[in-house]
Motif scaffolding. Structure first.
Motif, PDB file in Angstrom:
ATOM      1  N   TYR A  19       0.844  -1.196   0.000  1.00  0.00           N
ATOM      2  CA  TYR A  19       0.000   0.000   0.000  1.00  0.00           C
ATOM      3  C   TYR A  19       0.883   1.250   0.000  1.00  0.00           C
ATOM      4  CZ  TYR A  19      -3.969  -3.024   0.850  1.00  0.00           C
ATOM      5  OH  TYR A  19      -4.934  -3.989   0.728  1.00  0.00           O
ATOM      6  N   PRO A  20       0.508   2.275  -0.784  1.00  0.00           N
ATOM      7  CA  PRO A  20       1.409   3.415  -1.005  1.00  0.00           C
ATOM      8  C   PRO A  20       1.804   4.209   0.230  1.00  0.00           C
ATOM      9  CG  PRO A  20      -0.329   3.375  -2.658  1.00  0.00           C
ATOM     10  CD  PRO A  20      -0.677   2.341  -1.637  1.00  0.00           C
ATOM     11  N   THR A  21       0.962   4.244   1.271  1.00  0.00           N
ATOM     12  CA  THR A  21       1.278   5.086   2.428  1.00  0.00           C
ATOM     13  C   THR A  21       1.503   4.273   3.696  1.00  0.00           C
ATOM     14  OG1 THR A  21      -1.092   5.409   2.891  1.00  0.00           O
ATOM     15  CG2 THR A  21      -0.007   7.042   1.484  1.00  0.00           C
ATOM     16  N   VAL A  22       1.773   2.981   3.550  1.00  0.00           N
ATOM     17  CA  VAL A  22       1.899   2.119   4.728  1.00  0.00           C
ATOM     18  C   VAL A  22       3.026   2.589   5.653  1.00  0.00           C
ATOM     19  CG1 VAL A  22       3.359   0.468   3.484  1.00  0.00           C
ATOM     20  CG2 VAL A  22       2.105  -0.281   5.507  1.00  0.00           C
ATOM     21  N   CYS A  23       4.095   3.137   5.091  1.00  0.00           N
ATOM     22  CA  CYS A  23       5.214   3.645   5.899  1.00  0.00           C
ATOM     23  C   CYS A  23       5.494   5.118   5.627  1.00  0.00           C
ATOM     24  CB  CYS A  23       6.480   2.824   5.641  1.00  0.00           C
ATOM     25  SG  CYS A  23       6.434   1.177   6.401  1.00  0.00           S
ATOM     26  N   GLY A  24       4.523   5.830   5.062  1.00  0.00           N
ATOM     27  CA  GLY A  24       4.713   7.241   4.786  1.00  0.00           C
ATOM     28  C   GLY A  24       5.706   7.480   3.669  1.00  0.00           C
ATOM     29  N   ASP A  25       5.893   8.743   3.299  1.00  0.00           N
ATOM     30  CA  ASP A  25       6.840   9.089   2.236  1.00  0.00           C
ATOM     31  C   ASP A  25       8.260   8.646   2.606  1.00  0.00           C
ATOM     32  OD1 ASP A  25       4.664  10.227   1.102  1.00  0.00           O
ATOM     33  OD2 ASP A  25       5.392  12.290   1.138  1.00  0.00           O
ATOM     34  N   TYR A  26       8.937   8.018   1.661  1.00  0.00           N
ATOM     35  CA  TYR A  26      10.326   7.554   1.780  1.00  0.00           C
ATOM     36  C   TYR A  26      10.496   6.373   2.746  1.00  0.00           C
ATOM     37  CZ  TYR A  26      12.173  11.606  -0.806  1.00  0.00           C
ATOM     38  OH  TYR A  26      12.465  12.541  -1.759  1.00  0.00           O
ATOM     39  N   GLY A  27       9.457   5.990   3.499  1.00  0.00           N
ATOM     40  CA  GLY A  27       9.593   4.877   4.434  1.00  0.00           C
ATOM     41  C   GLY A  27       9.696   3.547   3.703  1.00  0.00           C
TER      42      GLY A  27
END
Length: 836
Positions: A332-340
């Motif tokens: 999922y695109p935001t599972v770890c936030g930007d750059y995570g």
């Protein structure tokens, strides 16, 4: 209503398939309303209200009681969250007490299933009116917010069905409009998501504004995207239409490949996809879901998950995660936030090795790793020589998008040279080359095992380095005491000489020195201080970034040209073109900076940014009303009329597009970015020039490189259609048959369905059909292949101001009327509109 219609309405009312004992009660409002009903959003006129412990409030207008008291009821009305400054008109589920205490149960929060005005909430004393076959929502000041846009004299009633579907119906019980056909973020049981429609997530769990995820059905499958530029795909389930076409007993025409519609339906126990041929359905895939006896709904949520919820008797509980059938947690695109970077559900920041983690990236919140990471030093287009690519082993991205074949070195160099590139991915095809992917926007990454996925992928993230400090050498003490004063004196003299030389050099380097009427010249130091060292970026233009600044108390926008060698022509064109002209609909050039190393332009600050962010769904603050869009069209026309007809030399802008139209705090539109402009003497009929401008807005005559100001008029026609439709002229995210807006308009003209191109996510616009048709006529007039048939911009202004109309305009009648036929019975007929 006439007595005959009243009788039919009563007969229909008593024939509706509703358990009567549960549908009518002295304790709740009716689930059905008659026309000419009016509700005002306050406790005095809507007595069926409840306030919840957190301060949220509902004011129910229609309530559909459930046959089983322990299941939630559906209601429609006004709803808000604490502190209740803004209300939505929505359909929501509410919990009730037992039959002996049938009040709303405030211990269980209401759940919104559908909203009419998610992008534009209303205040206390807003009104909802059911009149003349149309359901209309107005704010407290009377301004139009939303409408069903039906205005159908056949409509006799409004019904909230047991399914949660709000329906406008005619005297025969036939549905004229239904909320099920206009989904927001939720599907209810029995509801379908049809081809071209979207489920769009909320932005936060407690915030009902539109979010960044959307799910849509295209003609070959189900797709989920996260908004970016362009949108990034993170889920797809495709099916083969060809296999369905050859099914027996289909009775399909020879062009049957186009004669179908695709949709998914949410049914108890499954999410099924269908393709429909002449009302015959073929099930193309079926995702099995638990099938409880209680109520269910499905919601696309702010984390990109598509979850099914069920009612457990007291509240809604998650039951299934639909996309999880094909996606794991890290996809999922935001599972770890930007750059995570996600690895087995755990989040971390990129690093060269464990000891260098803090050198390049920092966690936004150490206690919540899933919030993502930020660059320790932000990327700067002014310091590209100090950027490098950080290699990340065994890291991949959820969707790599478009690619081209090259070698790994060239792929990395392309990213380093492109200011917009945030990361490069290289997938090996063979030893010498592979596929290169450049990412302008980076969401969450994920770890992978090459031996599992079956290929090798190199990942590189761009990081910013600081310029190295000047080297210093240890001095011998004797040299220090004896020679230091002499050295200091020599250095001071050298600095003074260099400053004088540089000042002379800067004066000599000013290309506008001696020209009268030029704007103020600034030093680079002045603009660096005014922008706080270029810290707040407003956007990225075609020739470089734009930063916000302040001169005294005046806000400014500073555009930095990236390549001062290749950009000199554009820089001089912009300053010379608009440096000495002034018009309310042209962005004012305040000043410039020109020296050996820097070329910058200083403009007035435009609070609401560029038009494209408002009409192409990039602005979270909402959409533009038709009145505002009309005024913007008129403003653009006035600005172009000034350039073409009122200046000493005709000025052809040659890059008219929404990105070059800026809006001030009152949404006055001003034309900007004159880097490609050409000056045409009054005695010249045309100029010869190389092709310049933006694909999708170029007039047909660019093929000959012989250009007049009429090229701007063609571009203006394209922009008008984009403002009306809310989409780009060339849009690859649309189905293939409609990815070219001008070609789509031609098809709609042939069948008399021009209003089908309207912005279908802004239903307020659809209330102005007649006025919009007149504006589309004007756009078509501007889009003629033969530039001599296009109107002058002064004629366009007069049409928009109502001083003349297209039917009586001499130029229109002589040049175009044989090509374009408008009449009352068939609003539009074919016109030779050009699209390239």
């Amino acid at each position: 209503m006439p007595w005959a219609e009243s009788l039919l309405f009563l007969l229909l009312l008593f024939s509706l398939p509703i358990p009567f004992s549960h549908s009518w009660s002295f304790d709740y409002p009716s689930p059905i309303a008659n026309i000419n009903s009016l509700w005002t959003n306050n406790n005095a006129t809507i007595p069926y209200s409840a306030t919840y412990p957190d301060g949220s409030t509902i004011r129910a207008i229609l309530v559909r009681q459930n046959p089983t008291w322990y299941s939630p009821f559906f209601a429609c009305g006004f709803i808000c969250t604490a502190p209740c400054n803004d209300f939505l008109f929505a359909i929501f589920s509410v919990s009730v007490g037992d039959p002996s205490n049938p009040a709303f149960n405030t211990s269980s929060m209401p759940q919104i299933m559908w909203t009419a005005n998610r992008s534009r909430p209303v205040k206390d004393n807003a009104s909802l009116q059911f009149k003349d076959g149309n359901l209309i929502l107005r704010d407290f000041d009377g301004s139009l917010v939303w409408s069903t846009n039906t205005s159908d004299s056949r409509v006799v009633g409004l019904n909230l069905a047991e399914t949660g579907n709000m329906v406008l119906f005619d005297a025969m019980g036939k549905t004229v409009w239904e909320s099920f056909e206009h989904p927001t973020d939720t599907l209810l049981l029995g509801q379908s998501l049809r081809q071209g429609k979207r489920l769009t997530s909320d932005s936060l769990a407690t915030n009902w504004t539109q979010g960044q995820f959307y799910l849509t059905v295209l003609d070959n499958g189900l797709y989920a995207f996260i908004e970016a530029d362009p949108p990034q795909l993170y889920y797809q389930r495709r099916f083969n239409i060809t296999d369905a076409i050859v099914q027996p007993n289909m009775n399909i025409s020879s062009d049957g490949a186009k004669n179908y519609t695709t949709y998914i339906s949410f049914l108890k126990g499954s999410l099924s996809a269908f393709v429909s041929f002449n009302n015959t359905d073929i099930n193309l895939f079926d995702i099995s879901l638990p099938s409880p006896s209680s109520a269910q709904f499905m919601s696309l949520e702010n984390d990109g998950h598509l979850r099914v919820y069920r009612w457990d008797g007291t509240s809604w509980k998650p039951q299934a995660d639909v996309l999880h059938v094909d996606l794991d947690d890290c996809a999922y695109p935001t599972v770890c936030g930007d750059y995570g970077i996600c690895s087995e559900g755990q989040c971390s920041c990129p690093s060269r090795n464990s000891g260098d983690e803090d050198q390049f990236f920092r966690q936004l919140d150490n206690r919540q790793p899933n919030m993502g990471c930020s660059l320790a030093i932000p990327l700067s287009c002014d310091l590209t020589q100090y950027q490098q690519l950080l290699p990340l082993p065994n890291v991949m991205y959820f969707n790599l998008g478009q690619n081209w074949t090259t070698d790994e070195y060239s792929c990395k160099e392309a990213c380093l040279k492109a200011c917009s590139c945030k990361a490069a991915f290289f997938k090996y095809n063979n030893v010498s080359n592979g596929s290169c992917y450049l990412m302008p926007k980076l969401f969450s990454l994920m770890n992978y095992q090459p031996e599992v996925v079956g290929y090798n992928l190199s990942a590189y993230i761009k990081v910013q380095m600081l310029p190295p400090p000047p080297r210093s050498k240890q001095l011998n003490p004797l040299v220090y005491h004896v020679g230091a004063p002499i050295i200091v004196a020599v250095i001071c003299i050298i600095i003074l000489i260099i400053r004088r030389i540089m000042k002379r050099k800067m004066d000599d380097d000013d290309p506008f020195k001696g020209l009268a009427g030029m704007p103020t010249r600034f030093s680079y130091k002045q603009l660096r201080e005014a922008t706080n060292n270029f810290s707040k970026k407003l956007g990225q233009g075609g020739f470089g970034p734009v930063y916000e600044g302040k001169l005294g108390n005046v806000k400014i926008a500073v555009k930095c040209l990236r390549d001062i060698g290749h950009g000199k022509e554009e820089f001089m064109a912009e300053v010379i073109t608009i440096g000495s002209i002034h018009h309310i609909n042209l962005v004012r050039l305040i000043g410039y900076c020109s020296d050996k190393f820097h070329r910058l332009l200083v403009y007035e600050h435009m609070t609401n940014g560029s038009l494209d962010k408002w009409i192409f769904r990039k602005n979270p603050r909402g959409t533009l009303s038709w009145a505002t869009r009309y005024k913007i069209i008129l403003d653009i026309a006035k600005g172009l009329a000034y350039l073409h007809e009122e200046c000493r030399q005709k000025i052809a802008h040659l890059d008219i597009k929404p990105g070059n139209i800026l809006l001030d705090d009152k949404f006055n539109a001003k034309i900007s970015d004159f880097g490609l402009a050409k000056l045409i003497d009054r005695d010249e009929s045309h100029v010869m020039t190389k092709i310049r401008g933006t694909r999708g807005y170029l007039a047909p005559e660019w093929l000959s490189s012989t250009i007049t100001e009429k090229a701007d008029i063609y571009s203006f026609g394209v922009v008008v259609l984009e403002i009306v439709s809310g989409r780009k002229n060339l849009d690859n995210n649309q189905p293939e048959a409609s990815n070219n807006l001008i070609n789509l308009l031609q098809e709609k003209i042939k069948v008399g369905q021009v209003l089908d191109i309207l912005d279908n996510q802004n239903e307020e616009i659809q209330l102005h059909g007649e006025e919009i048709i007149e504006v589309i006529k004007l756009a078509v007039w501007c889009l003629q292949r033969d530039c001599s048939k296009r109107p002058a911009m002064s004629q366009v202004v007069k049409v928009l101001e109502g001083k003349i109309d297209t039917e009586t305009s001499a130029g229109y009648d002589a040049a175009s009327k044989d090509d374009i036929n408008f009449d009352a019975s068939s609003p539009l007929s074919p016109a030779p509109v050009s699209a390239r």
